[in-house]
Design a protein around this motif. Structure first.
Motif, PDB file in Angstrom:
ATOM      1  N   THR A 122       2.957  -0.128   6.880  1.00 16.11           N
ATOM      2  CA  THR A 122       2.289  -0.938   7.907  1.00 16.11           C
ATOM      3  C   THR A 122       1.778  -2.260   7.334  1.00 16.11           C
ATOM      4  O   THR A 122       0.674  -2.704   7.644  1.00 16.11           O
ATOM      5  N   SER A 123       2.585  -2.881   6.476  1.00 23.19           N
ATOM      6  CA  SER A 123       2.274  -4.173   5.871  1.00 23.19           C
ATOM      7  C   SER A 123       1.074  -4.055   4.927  1.00 23.19           C
ATOM      8  O   SER A 123       0.798  -2.978   4.397  1.00 23.19           O
ATOM      9  N   THR A 124       0.357  -5.152   4.725  1.00 20.85           N
ATOM     10  CA  THR A 124      -0.724  -5.195   3.733  1.00 20.85           C
ATOM     11  C   THR A 124      -1.931  -4.387   4.213  1.00 20.85           C
ATOM     12  O   THR A 124      -2.423  -4.600   5.331  1.00 20.85           O
ATOM     13  N   PRO A 125      -2.445  -3.475   3.383  1.00 24.20           N
ATOM     14  CA  PRO A 125      -3.598  -2.663   3.794  1.00 24.20           C
ATOM     15  C   PRO A 125      -4.872  -3.496   3.908  1.00 24.20           C
ATOM     16  O   PRO A 125      -4.935  -4.664   3.520  1.00 24.20           O
ATOM     17  N   TYR A 126      -5.900  -2.837   4.410  1.00 26.40           N
ATOM     18  CA  TYR A 126      -7.225  -3.423   4.602  1.00 26.40           C
ATOM     19  C   TYR A 126      -7.769  -4.020   3.301  1.00 26.40           C
ATOM     20  O   TYR A 126      -7.459  -3.550   2.208  1.00 26.40           O
ATOM     21  N   ASP A 127      -8.606  -5.045   3.429  1.00 26.86           N
ATOM     22  CA  ASP A 127      -9.075  -5.827   2.290  1.00 26.86           C
ATOM     23  C   ASP A 127      -9.597  -4.996   1.119  1.00 26.86           C
ATOM     24  O   ASP A 127      -9.240  -5.237  -0.032  1.00 26.86           O
ATOM     25  N   THR A 128     -10.476  -4.027   1.393  1.00 33.50           N
ATOM     26  CA  THR A 128     -11.069  -3.264   0.294  1.00 33.50           C
ATOM     27  C   THR A 128     -10.033  -2.431  -0.451  1.00 33.50           C
ATOM     28  O   THR A 128     -10.201  -2.164  -1.643  1.00 33.50           O
ATOM     29  N   LEU A 129      -8.975  -2.017   0.220  1.00 31.80           N
ATOM     30  CA  LEU A 129      -7.950  -1.212  -0.432  1.00 31.80           C
ATOM     31  C   LEU A 129      -7.027  -2.064  -1.306  1.00 31.80           C
ATOM     32  O   LEU A 129      -6.375  -1.545  -2.213  1.00 31.80           O
ATOM     33  N   GLN A 130      -6.986  -3.357  -1.053  1.00 31.17           N
ATOM     34  CA  GLN A 130      -6.130  -4.232  -1.850  1.00 31.17           C
ATOM     35  C   GLN A 130      -6.553  -4.237  -3.315  1.00 31.17           C
ATOM     36  O   GLN A 130      -5.715  -4.296  -4.220  1.00 31.17           O
ATOM     37  N   LYS A 131      -7.845  -4.166  -3.580  1.00 28.06           N
ATOM     38  CA  LYS A 131      -8.316  -4.101  -4.964  1.00 28.06           C
ATOM     39  C   LYS A 131      -8.064  -2.735  -5.584  1.00 28.06           C
ATOM     40  O   LYS A 131      -7.823  -2.617  -6.777  1.00 28.06           O
ATOM     41  N   VAL A 132      -8.112  -1.698  -4.758  1.00 28.95           N
ATOM     42  CA  VAL A 132      -7.788  -0.355  -5.245  1.00 28.95           C
ATOM     43  C   VAL A 132      -6.341  -0.318  -5.725  1.00 28.95           C
ATOM     44  O   VAL A 132      -6.036   0.210  -6.800  1.00 28.95           O
ATOM     45  N   ILE A 161      -3.228  -5.388  -5.697  1.00 33.42           N
ATOM     46  CA  ILE A 161      -2.518  -6.569  -5.201  1.00 33.42           C
ATOM     47  C   ILE A 161      -3.466  -7.756  -5.079  1.00 33.42           C
ATOM     48  O   ILE A 161      -3.037  -8.878  -4.832  1.00 33.42           O
ATOM     49  N   ARG A 162      -4.752  -7.507  -5.283  1.00 33.81           N
ATOM     50  CA  ARG A 162      -5.748  -8.570  -5.364  1.00 33.81           C
ATOM     51  C   ARG A 162      -6.771  -8.171  -6.409  1.00 33.81           C
ATOM     52  O   ARG A 162      -7.112  -7.005  -6.556  1.00 33.81           O
ATOM     53  N   GLY A 163      -7.257  -9.161  -7.154  1.00 29.75           N
ATOM     54  CA  GLY A 163      -8.164  -8.855  -8.241  1.00 29.75           C
ATOM     55  C   GLY A 163      -7.395  -8.352  -9.447  1.00 29.75           C
ATOM     56  O   GLY A 163      -6.162  -8.257  -9.439  1.00 29.75           O
ATOM     57  N   ASN A 164      -8.118  -8.012 -10.489  1.00 30.23           N
ATOM     58  CA  ASN A 164      -7.468  -7.529 -11.714  1.00 30.23           C
ATOM     59  C   ASN A 164      -8.281  -6.409 -12.344  1.00 30.23           C
ATOM     60  O   ASN A 164      -8.563  -6.413 -13.542  1.00 30.23           O
ATOM     61  N   ASP A 165      -8.648  -5.443 -11.504  1.00 30.34           N
ATOM     62  CA  ASP A 165      -9.413  -4.304 -12.004  1.00 30.34           C
ATOM     63  C   ASP A 165      -8.529  -3.463 -12.920  1.00 30.34           C
ATOM     64  O   ASP A 165      -7.417  -3.080 -12.541  1.00 30.34           O
ATOM     65  N   PRO A 166      -8.990  -3.168 -14.131  1.00 26.71           N
ATOM     66  CA  PRO A 166      -8.154  -2.389 -15.065  1.00 26.71           C
ATOM     67  C   PRO A 166      -7.827  -0.991 -14.563  1.00 26.71           C
ATOM     68  O   PRO A 166      -6.874  -0.364 -15.037  1.00 26.71           O
ATOM     69  N   ASP A 167      -8.606  -0.504 -13.590  1.00 23.95           N
ATOM     70  CA  ASP A 167      -8.375   0.844 -13.065  1.00 23.95           C
ATOM     71  C   ASP A 167      -7.618   0.849 -11.742  1.00 23.95           C
ATOM     72  O   ASP A 167      -7.516   1.882 -11.088  1.00 23.95           O
ATOM     73  N   SER A 168      -7.076  -0.303 -11.325  1.00 21.01           N
ATOM     74  CA  SER A 168      -6.286  -0.343 -10.097  1.00 21.01           C
ATOM     75  C   SER A 168      -5.017   0.485 -10.267  1.00 21.01           C
ATOM     76  O   SER A 168      -4.607   0.807 -11.390  1.00 21.01           O
ATOM     77  N   LEU A 169      -4.389   0.835  -9.160  1.00 18.76           N
ATOM     78  CA  LEU A 169      -3.162   1.629  -9.232  1.00 18.76           C
ATOM     79  C   LEU A 169      -2.068   0.898  -9.997  1.00 18.76           C
ATOM     80  O   LEU A 169      -1.373   1.495 -10.836  1.00 18.76           O
ATOM     81  N   ILE A 170      -1.903  -0.389  -9.719  1.00 20.87           N
ATOM     82  CA  ILE A 170      -0.850  -1.163 -10.388  1.00 20.87           C
ATOM     83  C   ILE A 170      -1.107  -1.225 -11.888  1.00 20.87           C
ATOM     84  O   ILE A 170      -0.182  -1.052 -12.706  1.00 20.87           O
ATOM     85  N   ASN A 171      -2.366  -1.434 -12.292  1.00 24.77           N
ATOM     86  CA  ASN A 171      -2.684  -1.481 -13.719  1.00 24.77           C
ATOM     87  C   ASN A 171      -2.643  -0.104 -14.371  1.00 24.77           C
ATOM     88  O   ASN A 171      -2.736   0.007 -15.604  1.00 24.77           O
ATOM     89  N   SER A 172      -2.492   0.930 -13.555  1.00 27.13           N
ATOM     90  CA  SER A 172      -2.322   2.292 -14.081  1.00 27.13           C
ATOM     91  C   SER A 172      -0.850   2.700 -14.127  1.00 27.13           C
ATOM     92  O   SER A 172      -0.533   3.873 -14.337  1.00 27.13           O
ATOM     93  N   GLY A 173       0.042   1.725 -13.893  1.00 24.32           N
ATOM     94  CA  GLY A 173       1.472   1.985 -14.021  1.00 24.32           C
ATOM     95  C   GLY A 173       2.166   2.398 -12.740  1.00 24.32           C
ATOM     96  O   GLY A 173       3.326   2.836 -12.777  1.00 24.32           O
ATOM     97  N   ILE A 174       1.503   2.259 -11.624  1.00 27.52           N
ATOM     98  CA  ILE A 174       2.094   2.642 -10.340  1.00 27.52           C
ATOM     99  C   ILE A 174       2.714   1.414  -9.678  1.00 27.52           C
ATOM    100  O   ILE A 174       2.098   0.347  -9.628  1.00 27.52           O
ATOM    101  N   GLU A 175       3.923   1.555  -9.196  1.00 26.36           N
ATOM    102  CA  GLU A 175       4.601   0.457  -8.513  1.00 26.36           C
ATOM    103  C   GLU A 175       4.160   0.421  -7.048  1.00 26.36           C
ATOM    104  O   GLU A 175       3.849   1.460  -6.456  1.00 26.36           O
TER     105      GLU A 175
END
Length: 429
Positions: free
Chosen positions: A121-131, A134-148
């Protein structure tokens, strides 16, 4: 009635033309209101039967201390949630602090490094983008944990692009996510039938692909829930629809037992899972709020629909439009000017039973890219099933209005909003 019109005028200096305008709009919605009452009655009986099926007793409101071992009431709450949402199991906990936390919990408990997460459903809600990362650079985000991660844009009419689902599922796609509510977007909420169609297509392409739905703001707006149509796991917040304005805090995850167990282990620890966790004496509030939720959701949608009708009459675009199907409690109104957005929120705050003396101002709210203005005078702080309005300070200046524990309070807030905007020559009634 002349009495409440004079009360509005005498106590709040409301222009009688504004009250008349709102009343005319309300009368035009009676057929739609009848439909909402039917949905509410259906869900009320569904919840009543679930509580009876699970043999809810007064002694279930007692609670334990320490680790929370043997909390029968906690287990009863989760059995009732699983019954209502037609799932194998449920996790309903006070230490899930928000809808975003519940969603993050579900995603993190399933996904591992190398897995692919696909947003249908396209880009998720703002707070979930950091989770997700796809926005921010939190070391514990899904992308930074190796998830595509990837997403499928919506079609031009803001519908789900069913045809593109098969082209975006990869060999390593582990989880597909769908967001039911509008979030801070310019689309209406997806109906359960629209979500069901997408789930069906996903399962045709890859039958073992897990499907998650963010159900925030959507509970009890229809007679069925997404988990009745092949959704494997779903999450939401207790200070939105299902808490009925009574639950102090909490969130839920419902779905297949194996997936709920994984979420529980992630919330506590492997080997502990659902066996521990205090309710802090909230079992009564959680269940009483759940029992009252259908009627409160009905009133919230009636109020949101009345807001849509009035602002459409004044030339504003609303999402959903008055005649659109409803699948959440949120109404977005395109206000176009920042001063209208600010005055709208000030009027909502002024109309609140709590903190009405304060003036909301745009601020840098954690988890959001733009400054956000929020109006909420709630009995439960942050409870968006209560009267509230908010919006990011960015063009075209949408305000997202939701909640209200009674239709009469919502209507009064609407009269205040319109009267304030009319006095400041921002609208013309």
């Amino acid at each position: 009635m002349k009495e409440y019109k004079s009360l509005f005028k005498n106590l709040y200096n409301i222009d009688e033309n504004v009250t008349y305008f709102v009343n005319i709009c309300e009368k035009s919605l009676q057929d739609r209101f009848d439909e909402l009452s039917d949905i509410s009655q259906y869900n009320q009986v569904k919840i009543l039967k679930a509580m009876q099926d699970e043999k809810l007793q007064a002694t279930d409101f007692n609670w334990t201390t320490g680790y929370g071992y043997g909390d029968v009431g906690r287990d009863k709450v989760e059995a009732i949630y699983a019954n209502i949402f037609k799932t194998e199991d449920a996790l309903v906990r006070t230490n899930i602090v928000s809808g975003t936390h519940a969603i993050s919990l579900a995603l993190r408990s399933i996904l591992r490094s190398g897995d692919h997460l696909l947003s249908i459903t396209s880009t998720p809600y703002d707070t979930l983008q950091k989770v997700i990362g796809i926005r921010g650079n939190d070391p514990d985000s899904l992308i930074n944990s190796g998830i595509e991660y990837s997403e499928i844009p919506l079609l031009a009419d803001n519908s789900i692009n069913i045809d593109e689902i098969k082209n975006n599922i990869r060999d390593n796609t582990k989880l597909a996510i769908l967001q039911r509510s509008t979030g801070y977007s310019n689309r209406r909420a997806f109906t359960v039938s629209e979500l069901a169609e997408a789930v069906s297509e996903i399962k045709k392409v890859k039958s073992d692909l897990l499907v998650f739905v963010d159900n925030c703001y959507g509970e009890f707006t229809e007679i069925t829930e997404p988990t009745e149509y092949g959704v494997d796991i779903m999450a939401g917040s207790l200070i939105k629809n299902p808490g009925g304005g009574i639950a102090y805090t909490g969130g839920y995850v419902v779905g297949k037992k194996e997936l709920v167990d994984r979420a529980a282990s992630f919330l506590t620890a492997p080997g502990i899972g659902k066996e521990c966790g205090l309710t802090f004496g909230m079992t009564r509030q959680i269940l009483q709020g759940l029992f009252m939720a259908p009627k409160i959701v009905e009133d919230a949608i009636k109020g949101a629909m009345l807001f849509s009708k009035c602002f459409e009459k004044l030339g504003f675009r609303t999402i959903p439009a008055t005649d659109d199907p409803r699948s959440d409690i949120v109404t977005a109104i395109e206000l176009k000017k920042p001063e209208i957005l600010e005055e709208f929120c000030k009027s909502i705050q002024f109309s609140s039973p709590v903190d009405s003396i304060f003036t909301p101002m745009p601020w840098d709210m954690p988890g959001y890219e733009d400054k956000v203005i929020m109006a909420a005078g709630d009995f439960i702080e942050g409870s968006s099933i209560e009267l509230s309005a908010d919006g990011p300070m960015r063009e075209p200046y949408y305000v997202y209005f939701q909640g209200g524990l009674s239709f009469y309070h919502i209507k009064f807030a609407l009269v205040n909003v319109l009267n304030n905007l009319n006095e400041k020559n921002l609208i013309n009634i």
